[in-house]
Each structure stands twice: as structure tokens, then as C-alpha cells.
Design a protein around this motif. Structure first.
Motif, PDB file in Angstrom:
ATOM      1  N   MET A 523      -8.903 -24.584  13.523  1.00 19.10           N
ATOM      2  CA  MET A 523      -9.131 -25.959  12.983  1.00 19.10           C
ATOM      3  C   MET A 523     -10.575 -26.247  12.861  1.00 19.10           C
ATOM      4  O   MET A 523     -11.192 -26.990  13.827  1.00 19.10           O
ATOM      5  N   GLU A 528      -6.011 -26.577   6.014  1.00 22.54           N
ATOM      6  CA  GLU A 528      -5.385 -25.307   6.643  1.00 22.54           C
ATOM      7  C   GLU A 528      -4.201 -24.839   6.319  1.00 22.54           C
ATOM      8  O   GLU A 528      -3.320 -25.731   5.421  1.00 22.54           O
ATOM      9  N   TRP A 530      -0.871 -25.090   6.152  1.00 17.80           N
ATOM     10  CA  TRP A 530       0.200 -25.633   7.001  1.00 17.80           C
ATOM     11  C   TRP A 530       1.451 -25.721   5.947  1.00 17.80           C
ATOM     12  O   TRP A 530       2.533 -26.206   6.429  1.00 17.80           O
ATOM     13  N   SER A 541       2.625 -20.683  18.471  1.00 18.96           N
ATOM     14  CA  SER A 541       1.278 -20.904  17.634  1.00 18.96           C
ATOM     15  C   SER A 541       0.023 -21.358  18.551  1.00 18.96           C
ATOM     16  O   SER A 541       0.241 -21.936  19.710  1.00 18.96           O
ATOM     17  N   LEU A 543      -3.687 -23.093  18.558  1.00 19.61           N
ATOM     18  CA  LEU A 543      -4.695 -23.825  17.729  1.00 19.61           C
ATOM     19  C   LEU A 543      -6.075 -23.744  18.344  1.00 19.61           C
ATOM     20  O   LEU A 543      -5.790 -24.338  19.674  1.00 19.61           O
ATOM     21  N   ILE A 566      -3.331 -24.966  22.871  1.00 19.58           N
ATOM     22  CA  ILE A 566      -4.360 -25.656  22.136  1.00 19.58           C
ATOM     23  C   ILE A 566      -5.411 -25.271  23.112  1.00 19.58           C
ATOM     24  O   ILE A 566      -5.578 -25.413  24.072  1.00 19.58           O
TER      25      ILE A 566
END
Length: 962
Positions: A523, A528, A530, A541, A543, A566
């Protein structure tokens, strides 16, 4: 992967059936038949999955069919897990004695149900919804089962995988394969000093295709003794295809200084680099360079312009244009070619014929030559196929050689066929474990223990009667490492693997297998990807947030996510408009999550309360909140009955765990190091599966006793493994905590801060550590030092640290510990003199005795510190004298030889003193110990002067490192 997923679903069905029988929970009418149909269809499909999985590589139709199967299998798994969770809740509420409420309403709405079969309206409705979902899913699965006939699949019987993996160390590449000529050529380019060079910094690039061995060769050069002595500083940075100038600069500065820089902003970091390298001859390795924009490298190279003559940058890259971008001239490029047939054969033999009889190896040679020929001179391909064949029979060699996988031409000229062969030789669950790693970006350093916990969370690891999931996960990891799916290992002092990486081609291969299922997204403030139909199939996923200004994440497209990891690059303001903040606020919509990692994020506000919405994630098994400044964890988290791992390390503002934590009956890992908890809830006593607990906090004064788990309760956690710290903020009662049943415990830390010497003394005497304990650390003790009787039976105890003993005036008799190898003592401010008691001996009637016995010792029966190798004394502010040993075997005096009845520290190698300003001298017997290799004296001015005097220097001058 589909086969493993189907196996997981079948196991779920079996587990639910068993639990229902155990708790006598009757199913909604009609579901029994649907479950039987579901099981039958799954078994019929499973029979052909081995063949289908292999054929999908070349047949798009089969790949599409498998995609539909995986999609419905995931949905079935979710419904069954929902069902299983309802049964768990029933089990927990029965254990708590919960009574059924709203009985009249239940009889009115569901007259056919008795109160014994449902405990509240919500549970009845839930079971009805589950029944409808199963019926719908069964229809989808039946259609997929019927479709399989059009592909003419065959049922394949897999070779038995019951034989356990042969445990061997991961073979070091430097021992297997060395390009001596290439290595010498690169060393010459690094070391030569031409007068024609107009710059201090020469840039050399090693160029070659993926899998050719660029990184392996460069690592061998980097670690070469001649190169190490030629350069003042050597720095290794992995660049990868995601070019991050600031990250690269931070890693360079960290390597130069030995610590993480406390700087913000690229310019500040580059300026600091420039100051550190000024006038120094450095070697900077930039591994795996992809970026072809010369402008990207200018500022970084500018920070290195003041290095001394002879400095080098050594880059590895697949593309000549990337080497040009870094700044390599054509003459400074080393083009790494394919490995010669002879060396390929040598590498192959080392792997495939390892531990085979010569006769058997000769018999397989013809097959082996054909395998090597198909590897096309690529070391990675040779290594992969060699590892695969290592434990195969002649018949299996022939079958693999004839496989259609050799016809696959995907990426990097034939590296994929050997990887596919090795991949399909794995049992299905191992395939699933490997392909899951596609969630990480290239060159990501994967933590082994975290990876195993993520595998657990996804249901890949099935517990057996004799082995827990973590043991199975360790075995799977070692198997994949042995087959070269993992590499570049970081190991601990005992040789155990802590972290690893995947070769970038192996990573490409994992992504090839999981296209549409695993996604890594950086990011960085731009739009992005999406949108699009494929995004809805993503299940796992990761990020990485570069900035706060990122595009919104449409949660509706992510509702099937099972893993969300994340990471953030740096400091964020914590603005409520931050995309990640909004994502967390909507987390309850991601109801399929099995793993959620939010750890170590510096940009959240200082005080942040986790929303009750977290309780909606009923499938969650792995939750990482480490490093976030949460002040409270809601009781709703205790509704996550499936949770296995809760990581709350270094949550500096978190003082309490939720009181209902006892509901988390599947919790296996509670990681809470560095989190200042004031007590442990009494409900923890129900966590019978708990294997890992970093810190047990004895309650502070003022905490209600009925809420907290006592020291006596701690003794019931018999399955704890690894390291445990007991923090005594205030004991407040004479409580004992015998830990002898914790046979899996290896390190015990006792951290006292109670200021109650009597309670501490009582506890120390009552403590019974497990016999397998290897490390013991005690700090902040107010009780007068005691040598506890339980220390002597600790025959595995190798390391002891003692620190900050407030009332200790003499050192304990540590010399009696027979297997002690490392002793670290610090902050003993009342100790003025160290005598024979430290050695573990004392006198009685003029005879030498052991301080643990009144019997006399013979003249050769006692060795003080027999296995001690490292001894450290730090911050002894009042220590003045260390008495000479009257009896020792290492010293002479002008009056004659001492009686050689006691040996003292015969194995000592490292002796360190720091901040002992009043210490005058060391015993001569200690100085004459010829085993000592390192003597380090810091901030001990009197001792330093004495050791440099003509009296002591002759005794220590032979020590290698002073």
C-alpha cells in the motif's frame, strides 16, 4: 492443495460426529442424511484428486474444476467450523453450569425440540441455519462430483508416507558446491587496485538467470577470510524487486552501527551513512537488484562517495540493464554461466547418493546422468531434484524420469519441472504448507515458529495421540527445508532454525500454484488492484502499508479472507482516516478469518480499546496484537473458542487480561513478554492445552484475590514448554509453586520486585524446578541469598544469571553446580569480598569440606566449577577483594607449592569484569589458568592498573584476546 483441503473438511466432519456423540446433542431433522451425502461426495472426489492435481498444470478445464472444488470446500469448512464452535460453546456453558433461559418461548417456537437438545433460542436458530447451509452446499458439491466423469480421471494410489522423515541437518551449500574459478575471479575484481580508477567506489555486478547460483556464490565471496580482512566494513542488503530506498539505507546504517537507527527521513539517514563510511574501505553487497532506473540509485551512491580508495559495491541481478542502472560498466560485469556438466554431476551425487552404498549408486548412475542433463546446468534445479531422489528406490527414479512434468516450460528455462516433481512427491498437507508461503513477499524473512502457528490456524496440522501440532509442524518445516523449498537460514546458538527465506524462483513457483488465492499488496498511496472478479477468490493476503494516504479497501470483496497479515513500514500519525484504522474498525465483516496479524504498529493512538466486534470472528485461531498500545482487551475476545495463539507481547499499556479467558479452551500459545500485567485471571486454570506462557504475573497488592490465579495454581500448567518468567510484584502470602511436573520447561526466570524478603525466601525454598531445566535467571531479590537444595539435582543446568540482589553480602556457592557452563552476576552492591564460599567449599576442623556436606574431602575429590566456560561480573560497586585460594592446583608461591587437592574452573575460556571500580586484584590461580582465551576488563581502573603491572602481566600476556 485441493486434496489437503478435502481432507481437512472430512476431518471436521469426523470431529463433529464424535463431539455430538460425547455431548448427546441431537441434530436438526434431516441433517444426518445430508451429512452422509456430503461425506460420500467428498470421498468420491478425493479418490481422483491426486490425478486431477497433476493434470491441472496442462489442462485449464481441470484447473477450473479444481477451483470450484476448492471454493465449495472452503465454504463447507466454514459451516462445519461454525457448527463445531456451537458445540464448543455448549460444552463450555455446561461446564460453567449455565442454565437454559427463555424456556416457554423455546417450547412455543420449536415444539418438537426438548430443552435438553437446545439451550437457548439463538442456538436453535443457528442449528437450523447450519442445516440449510449444509443442504445448499451439498447440492453444489454433488454437481462438482458429477462433473468429474467428463475428465476421465484415474484413481491413483499414493506411495505410503508413514515412514518418518529422516532427520538430517540442512546441507550447507558451501560444503556441497563451490565455483572456485568464479569465486577467484570475483575476489580479484574486488581486491585489485587500479591506478586508472577515477573514483574510490567501483561497482561490480554479477549477472545471471534465476537459479544459476548468484547469491550462493556472492555469499561465499562475502564470507571469505581474505575478503573479510581486505575491507574494514562489509554490508549485505537484499534489495529484491520492490525497490525501497529508505529501507535499503536503514539496513546499511544498521549494519554499520550495529543497532537500529533512531532517525526519521531519508536525507538524515543518508547523511549518517556518509559520516560513518568516510575514509573507510567498505564492501556493500546489493543482492537481487531489479530496478532499472539509474536515478533511483544516485542519492544512495552519493552517500558513499567519501569512502576510501578500494571500496566496492557488489550487486547481483538477473538483468544487465539493472547492473547498468546501479553503475556497473560493461567491464565490471561478471556474467555467471550455467554450471558445467561435471560440476552438476558432482553436486547431484553429493545429494542424491548421500549415504547410499557404492554398489547401489553405480546402479543408479545412468538414471542420474539423465536427470542432470535435464537440469540444464542450473544449480537450483540440480539441488531440487537431487534432494527429491535422495531416499527413492530405483523404481521411483525411473518413474520420476518418465514423468510428464519435464514437459512443463514455465519461468526460468526449466527450473519449474524439478520443483513440480518435488512438490507432487509431497503428501497433500505438505503441499498446502508450502504453497501457503506465497502469502509473503519475495525475500521475506519467515519466522519458523510463526509460520508453524499460521499452519495450525489454517487446519493444516493434525494432532496425534503422541505428538502435538507444533511437533508435526516442526517435522513438516524440516522436510521442506531438506528438499530446498526453504534456504538462507538464521540459526540460534544451538543450531536450531529461527528464520528462513525462499529462493525467488521457489517463491515464483509458490505464487504460480496459488494464483488467485494468495496476494501480497504494498500500500503505497496509489490505486491498488482491489477490483476485478479474481479478487473475490483471495483467501490469504498480506498488506504492507507504506503511507497513511492509501486507497480505500472494499471490505465486500474480502469477506472470504482466511488470513490477513498487516505490516507497516514506519511511523504513522494515528489519524482516524488512516486506511488501516478504518480496516480494523470494520474487521467484524471478515468473518472467515483464521489468522489476523496486526502486530507492531506504531501508528495507532497511544490508548486504543479493541472493539467488541473482535468477538464476531468465531473461526479465528491466530491473533497477533503485539506492540500495539491497547489499554484493554474486551471480554468479547473470550468468545473466540477456537483461538490457539494470542500474541500480546510488548503491549505497554495493557494491565489486565479479560476475566473470561478460561473460555479459550483451545489456547495453546499465550505470548505476553514485555506486557506489564498486574495479575493472571483465575480462569486461566482451565487452559489445559497451554504450552507456551512467557510471563506469569503474581498479583499486585490491591488486586482482589478471587480474580487472580495463585502461585499454587501455576503448578497445574504441567504442559508448559520453553521459557517461563515468574514476576513477583507483591506476593502477599506464603504460596508455594512446585514446578517439577513441567518437564518441558528449559528456562526459568524469577523476577522479584516485592520488597518482602521473608515471602521471597519462603518461595525460593518451596520451589521445585523441573529436572530438565537448562537456564536459571534470578533478579531483584531482597531475601538474603540462599543456595537452595533443589539446585544440586538440576543436572542439565548450564546457564545461571543472578542480578540486583539487594541484601546479598556474599556470593552463593555456585561452584557446586557440576554442569554449569555460563555464570553471569551483576548489580551486587553490598558484596565487598568474595571468598572460598563462592567455590562451594568450606572448612571444618581444618579439613576442606563441601558446603553441602559435613564430610571431609579427599585431596583430589573436589573440582569447583568443573565445566564453567564463561564467567561475568558486572556492576559490583563495593567489591574490593577476591581472596587467594589457599588450596588450588594452578599456583605456586615463594614459600613452595600449594597442595593440589582442588581443581578450580579447569574449562574457563572467557572472563569478563565491568564496572567494578574498587576491585584490587584477581587470585593468581585464576590468572594462571591456561584455558582462558578472552579477558575483558571495562571500567575497573584499579584492577586494570594491577593487571598491567610487572607482577601480573606475565601471567596473562599469553591470553589470546585481552
Amino acid at each position: 492443495m485441493a486434496e489437503s483441503l478435502v481432507s481437512i473438511v472430512l476431518q471436521q466432519l469426523l470431529s463433529i460426529t464424535e463431539r455430538q456423540a460425547e455431548h448427546e446433542l441431537k441434530l436438526v431433522t434431516g441433517v444426518d442424511g445430508e451429512v452422509d451425502k456430503l461425506t460420500g461426495n467428498l470421498l468420491a472426489i478425493k479418490a481422483v484428486l491426486e490425478n486431477a492435481d497433476k493434470r491441472q498444470v496442462n489442462d485449464p478445464g481441470v484447473k477450473l474444476w479444481l477451483g470450484k472444488l476448492k471454493d465449495v470446500s472452503y465454504d463447507i469448512d466454514d459451516v462445519l467450523d461454525e457448527w463445531n464452535t456451537a458445540l464448543l460453546k455448549r460444552q463450555i456453558e455446561q461446564a460453567e453450569g449455565t442454565r437454559v433461559r427463555d424456556a416457554p418461548l423455546l417450547k412455543k417456537v420449536w415444539p418438537s425440540f426438548t430443552l435438553s437438545s437446545c439451550f437457548c433460542l439463538r442456538q436453535v436458530v443457528l442449528r437450523h441455519e447450519i442445516a440449510l447451509k449444509i443442504e445448499e452446499l451439498n447440492q453444489r458439491l454433488a454437481a462438482i462430483a458429477n462433473e468429474r466423469s467428463q475428465y476421465n480421471f484415474t484413481s491413483e494410489i499414493r506411495a505410503s508416507h508413514e515412514q518418518r522423515t529422516i532427520t538430517t541437518s540442512v546441507i550447507a551449500e558451501s560444503e556441497v558446491f563451490v565455483r572456485e574459478e568464479d569465486k577467484k575471479a570475483i575476489k580479484d575484481m574486488l581486491c585489485e587496485d587500479s591506478e586508472e580508477t577515477t573514483t574510490n567506489l567501483r561497482i561490480i555486478s554479477v549477472v545471471g538467470m534465476g537459479g544459476i547460483g548468484k547469491t550462493t556464490l556472492t555469499r561465499l565471496v562475502f564470507n571469505d577470510a581474505e575478503i573479510e580482512s581486505h575491507f574494514e566494513k562489509r554490508i549485505w542488503v537484499c534489495v529484491s524487486d520492490l525497490f525501497e530506498e529508505e529501507r535499503i539505507a536503514i539496513e546499511i546504517l544498521e549494519s554499520l552501527t550495529g543497532s537500529k537507527p533512531n532517525l526519521v527521513g531519508r536525507d538524515n539517514i543518508l547523511q549518517q551513512i556518509s559520516e560513518f563510511v568516510s575514509g573507510k574501505k567498505i564492501l556493500l553487497v546489493l543482492d537481487d537488484v531489479w530496478n532499472e532506473d539509474p536515478c533511483k540509485w544516485e542519492q544512495l551512491k552519493g552517500s558513499l562517495k567519501n569512502t576510501s580508495r578500494g571500496s566496492r559495491i557488489l550487486a547481483t541481478t538477473r538483468k544487465e540493464t539493472a547492473g547498468n542502472a546501479v553503475g556497473s560498466r560493461r567491464t565490471d560485469m561478471f556474467f555467471l554461466g550455467e554450471l558445467s556438466a561435471e560440476k552438476c554431476w558432482s553436486l547431484f551425487c553429493h545429494l542424491a547418493f548421500f549415504d547410499r552404498a557404492t554398489e547401489e549408486s553405480n546402479k543408479l548412475e545412468d538414471f542420474g546422468r539423465k536427470f542432470v542433463e535435464r537440469c540444464r546446468g542450473l544449480p537450483l534445479a540440480v539441488k531440487t531434484i537431487g534432494c527429491l531422489l535422495r531416499f527413492k528406490t530405483e523404481k521411483q527414479w525411473k518413474s520420476i524420469l518418465e514423468s510428464q512434468m519435464w514437459e512443463i516450460e514455465e519461468v526460468e528455462k526449466g527450473v519449474f519441472p524439478p520443483l513440480l516433481l518435488s512438490y507432487y512427491d509431497l503428501k497433500p498437507v505438505l503441499r498446502q504448507c508450502f504453497s501457503y508461503c506465497a502469502i509473503f513477499p519475495k525475500d521475506y524473512r519467515i519466522r519458523k515458529d510463526k509460520l508453524i502457528k499460521l499452519w495450525m490456524a489454517q487446519g493444516f496440522l493434525e494432532e496425534t495421540r503422541n505428538e502435538g501440532m507444533e511437533i508435526i509442524g516442526e517435522e513438516y518445516f524440516n522436510k521442506l527445508a531438506m528438499l530446498s523449498f526453504f534456504q538462507d537460514f538464521t540459526k540460534n546458538e544451538n543450531g536450531g532454525i529461527i528464520r528462513c527465506k525462499m529462493h525467488d524462483i521457489v517463491h515464483d513457483f509458490a505464487q504460480f500454484l496459488t494464483k488467485g488465492e494468495c496476494l501480497f499488496v504494498e500500500m503505497n498511496g496509489v490505486q491498488e488492484p482491489w477490483t476485478g472478479p479474481a479478487i473475490k477468490t483471495i483467501r490469504h493476503s498480506m498488506l504492507k502499508f507504506e503511507t497513511e494516504d492509501t486507497s480505500p479497501i472494499p471490505i465486500d470483496n474480502w469477506k472470504k479472507l482466511r488470513s490477513l497479515l498487516i505490516e507497516s513500514k514506519g511511523n504513522f500519525s494515528g489519524d482516524s482516516n488512516c486506511t488501516e484504522y478504518l480496516l480494523i474498525d470494520s474487521i467484524d465483516q471478515l468473518t472467515c478469518l483464521r489468522a489476523l496479524d496486526l502486530g507492531a504498529h506504531p501508528f495507532f493512538p497511544p490508548v486504543r480499546i479493541i472493539s467488541d466486534k473482535i468477538g464476531k470472528l468465531i473461526h479465528l485461531r491466530y491473533l497477533n496484537l503485539s506492540g500495539i498500545r491497547y489499554s484493554k482487551i474486551p471480554e468479547a475476545l473470550c468468545e473466540l473458542y477456537n483461538l490457539q495463539t494470542l500474541d500480546i507481547r510488548y503491549c505497554r499499556d495493557l494491565k489486565e487480561l479479560p476475566l473470561g479467558i478460561g473460555k479459550l479452551i483451545n489456547l495453546t500459545y499465550l505470548e505476553n513478554e514485555g506486557t506489564p500485567l498486574s495479575f493472571m485471571p483465575k480462569g486461566m486454570l482451565r487452559l489445559r492445552r497451554l504450552l507456551k506462557l512467557d510471563v506469569f504475573a503474581v498479583r499486585k497488592r490491591g488486586v482482589v484475590e478471587s480474580k487472580s490465579c495463585s502461585l499454587e495454581g501455576l503448578g497445574k500448567f504441567t504442559h508448559l514448554q520453553g521459557n517461563l518468567t515468574i514476576q513477583f510484584c507483591a506476593i502477599g502470602a506464603r504460596e508455594a509453586a512446585p514446578l517439577s511436573a513441567m518437564t518441558g520447561l528449559r528456562q526459568l526466570t524469577l523476577d522479584f520486585d516485592s520488597n518482602d524478603a521473608q515471602d521471597e525466601a519462603f518461595f525460593l525454598q518451596a520451589l521445585r524446578p523441573p529436572p530438565n531445566l537448562e537456564s536459571l535467571y534470578i533478579s531483584r531479590l531482597e531475601a538474603p541469598i540462599l543456595f537452595c537444595n533443589w539446585m544440586m539435582p538440576l543436572t542439565m543446568l548450564k546457564s545461571v544469571k543472578l542480578g540486583s540482589f539487594g541484601n546479598c553480602e556474599s556470593l552463593p556457592p555456585m561452584g557446586k553446580l557440576p554442569f554449569l557452563e555460563s555464570l553471569h552476576i551483576d548489580n551486587m552492591h553490598k558484596v565487598k569480598k568474595v571468598g572460598e564460599e563462592f567455590l562451594g567449599i568450606e572448612r571444618a576442623g581444618g579439613q576442606i569440606t563441601s558446603s553441602s556436606s559435613s564430610s571431609s574431602l579427599s585431596t583430589s575429590s573436589y573440582i569447583a566449577f568443573p565445566n564453567l566456560k564463561s564467567l561475568k561480573f558486572l556492576y559490583f560497586g563495593e567489591w574490593e577483594e577476591w581472596e587467594e585460594w589457599e588450596y588450588g592446583n594452578l599456583s605456586t608461591t615463594s614459600g613452595g607449592q600449594y597442595c593440589s587437592c582442588i581443581a578450580i574452573m579447569p574449562c574457563l575460556q572467557s572472563l569478563i569484569f565491568q564496572s567494578c571500580p574498587k576491585l584490587k586484584a584477581l587470585p593468581h590461580q585464576l590468572l594462571q589458568n591456561t584455558a582462558i582465551q578472552v579477558l575483558n576488563i571495562t571500567s575497573c581502573p584499579i584492577l586494570k592498573e594491577r593487571l598491567q603491572s610487572s607482577e601480573d602481566w606475565p601471567h596473562i600476556s599469553c591470553i589470546i584476546n585481552i
